[in-house]
Enzyme design. Structure first.
Site, PDB file in Angstrom:
ATOM      1  N   GLY A 137      -1.024  -9.099   2.379  1.00 54.81           N
ATOM      2  CA  GLY A 137       0.205  -8.685   1.684  1.00 54.81           C
ATOM      3  C   GLY A 137       0.955  -7.528   2.305  1.00 54.81           C
ATOM      4  O   GLY A 137       2.164  -7.444   2.178  1.00 54.81           O
ATOM      5  N   GLU A 164      -1.200  -0.359   1.263  1.00 57.94           N
ATOM      6  CA  GLU A 164      -1.271  -1.524   0.372  1.00 57.94           C
ATOM      7  C   GLU A 164       0.126  -2.010   0.018  1.00 57.94           C
ATOM      8  O   GLU A 164       1.065  -1.214  -0.053  1.00 57.94           O
ATOM      9  CB  GLU A 164      -1.975  -1.126  -0.938  1.00 57.94           C
ATOM     10  CG  GLU A 164      -3.487  -1.291  -0.926  1.00 57.94           C
ATOM     11  CD  GLU A 164      -3.911  -2.716  -1.218  1.00 57.94           C
ATOM     12  OE1 GLU A 164      -3.103  -3.646  -1.002  1.00 57.94           O
ATOM     13  OE2 GLU A 164      -5.055  -2.902  -1.648  1.00 57.94           O
ATOM     14  N   ASP A 165       0.257  -3.304  -0.236  1.00 57.28           N
ATOM     15  CA  ASP A 165       1.506  -3.834  -0.766  1.00 57.28           C
ATOM     16  C   ASP A 165       1.669  -3.463  -2.234  1.00 57.28           C
ATOM     17  O   ASP A 165       2.725  -3.042  -2.679  1.00 57.28           O
ATOM     18  CB  ASP A 165       1.565  -5.362  -0.588  1.00 57.28           C
ATOM     19  CG  ASP A 165       0.300  -6.067  -1.081  1.00 57.28           C
ATOM     20  OD1 ASP A 165      -0.690  -5.387  -1.450  1.00 57.28           O
ATOM     21  OD2 ASP A 165       0.288  -7.314  -1.104  1.00 57.28           O
ATOM     22  N   LEU A 175      -8.894  -1.482  -4.429  1.00 52.87           N
ATOM     23  CA  LEU A 175      -8.899  -0.178  -3.758  1.00 52.87           C
ATOM     24  C   LEU A 175     -10.218   0.558  -3.946  1.00 52.87           C
ATOM     25  O   LEU A 175     -10.728   1.180  -3.012  1.00 52.87           O
ATOM     26  CB  LEU A 175      -7.797   0.704  -4.341  1.00 52.87           C
ATOM     27  CG  LEU A 175      -6.487   0.708  -3.613  1.00 52.87           C
ATOM     28  CD1 LEU A 175      -5.581   1.748  -4.238  1.00 52.87           C
ATOM     29  CD2 LEU A 175      -6.705   1.026  -2.139  1.00 52.87           C
TER      30      LEU A 175
HETATM   31  P1  5GP Z   1      -5.817  -5.000  -7.753  1.00 51.55           P
HETATM   32  O1  5GP Z   1      -5.753  -5.569  -9.142  1.00 51.55           O
HETATM   33  O2  5GP Z   1      -7.230  -5.015  -7.246  1.00 51.55           O
HETATM   34  O3  5GP Z   1      -5.189  -3.628  -7.694  1.00 51.55           O
HETATM   35  O4  5GP Z   1      -4.932  -5.923  -6.857  1.00 51.55           O
HETATM   36  C1  5GP Z   1      -5.504  -6.864  -6.013  1.00 51.55           C
HETATM   37  C2  5GP Z   1      -4.504  -7.636  -5.245  1.00 51.55           C
HETATM   38  O5  5GP Z   1      -3.860  -8.509  -6.156  1.00 51.55           O
HETATM   39  C3  5GP Z   1      -3.348  -6.906  -4.568  1.00 51.55           C
HETATM   40  O6  5GP Z   1      -3.657  -6.351  -3.326  1.00 51.55           O
HETATM   41  C4  5GP Z   1      -2.365  -8.067  -4.417  1.00 51.55           C
HETATM   42  O7  5GP Z   1      -2.688  -8.821  -3.276  1.00 51.55           O
HETATM   43  C5  5GP Z   1      -2.637  -8.876  -5.650  1.00 51.55           C
HETATM   44  N1  5GP Z   1      -1.620  -8.644  -6.680  1.00 51.55           N
HETATM   45  C6  5GP Z   1      -1.643  -7.799  -7.736  1.00 51.55           C
HETATM   46  N2  5GP Z   1      -0.515  -7.889  -8.452  1.00 51.55           N
HETATM   47  C7  5GP Z   1       0.253  -8.804  -7.824  1.00 51.55           C
HETATM   48  C8  5GP Z   1       1.569  -9.330  -8.066  1.00 51.55           C
HETATM   49  O8  5GP Z   1       2.309  -8.970  -8.999  1.00 51.55           O
HETATM   50  N3  5GP Z   1       2.012 -10.259  -7.179  1.00 51.55           N
HETATM   51  C9  5GP Z   1       1.277 -10.693  -6.124  1.00 51.55           C
HETATM   52  N4  5GP Z   1       1.828 -11.598  -5.342  1.00 51.55           N
HETATM   53  N5  5GP Z   1       0.044 -10.221  -5.859  1.00 51.55           N
HETATM   54  C10 5GP Z   1      -0.446  -9.284  -6.709  1.00 51.55           C
END
Ligand code: 5GP
Length: 184
Positions: free
Chosen positions: A54, A108-109, A117
């Site tokens: 991402g 991070e995106d 993380l």
């Molecule tokens: P975490 O919940 O562990 O912070 O996020 C894990 C991963 O979920 C992120 O790095 C991203 O790739 C994906 N992610 C979380 N929210 C979104 C969203 O709104 N859209 C997309 N496309 N990916 C998301």
């Protein structure tokens, strides 16, 4: 006269998305983030670690605005299927150079729950970096439940599913200059 056509809606597979953050808003915020980082990390031994897939676009645009002597590398984890976080984080791949005594900035995106993380942090911390921080383009504070909020972020957004500018829906939709929000 050249007519610039802005895409305000996109369809990816079975879902429709509408424009949420424009290309110019993204680029303006990235230059502000870079200015802060240039200031905070001046004179330090820095490595930027982009989290694939991402963050590839964000890393590219951010680094064009960084004027530090620095390394850039990428790591990969996988934890997300469809439009909700699974919470499972798999192995971290791609870490080649030692991070010992370096100032590490994870790029991070998006930070959603923050669980990805946390896992990356615990794996990188073993390498005894001098410092370890996160820069994320997007941050969803309402769904965050991790231990490491991003020190730098571009946009704080509600708990909605977004795509574009590197972010995917079922591996598609990464190749846009703007960010789009799911129409529910
Ligand atoms: P975490 O919940 O562990 O912070 O996020 C894990 C991963 O979920 C992120 O790095 C991203 O790739 C994906 N992610 C979380 N929210 C979104 C969203 O709104 N859209 C997309 N496309 N990916 C998301």
């Amino acid at each position: 006269m050249k007519v610039v056509k802005k895409t305000i809606e996109v369809q990816i597979k079975d879902k429709d998305f509408k424009l949420f953050i424009s290309e110019s808003e993204i680029q303006t915020e990235i230059s502000k983030l870079a200015a802060k980082i240039n200031n905070d990390y001046a004179g330090k031994d820095v490595i930027f670690l982009g989290v694939l897939n991402g963050a590839f676009m964000f890393v590219a645009d951010l680094l064009k605005n960084i004027n530090l002597e620095c390394e850039v590398s990428f790591i990969k984890v996988s934890s997300y299927k469809g439009t909700s976080t699974t919470g499972n984080v798999h192995e971290l791949i791609g870490l080649v150079s030692s991070l010992k005594d370096k100032h590490v900035l994870i790029v991070e995106d998006i930070v959603d729950t923050g669980l990805t993380l946390d896992k990356i942090y615990s794996m990188i911390d073993h390498d005894e970096p001098n410092s370890l921080e996160v820069v994320s383009l997007l941050y969803k504070p309402d769904s965050f439940k991790g231990n490491h909020p991003p020190k730098y972020f571009g946009f704080s957004i509600p708990n909605k599913f977004v795509v574009g500018y590197g972010l995917d829906y079922m591996e598609q939709g990464r190749n846009t200059s703007a960010i789009y929000k799911l129409i529910e």
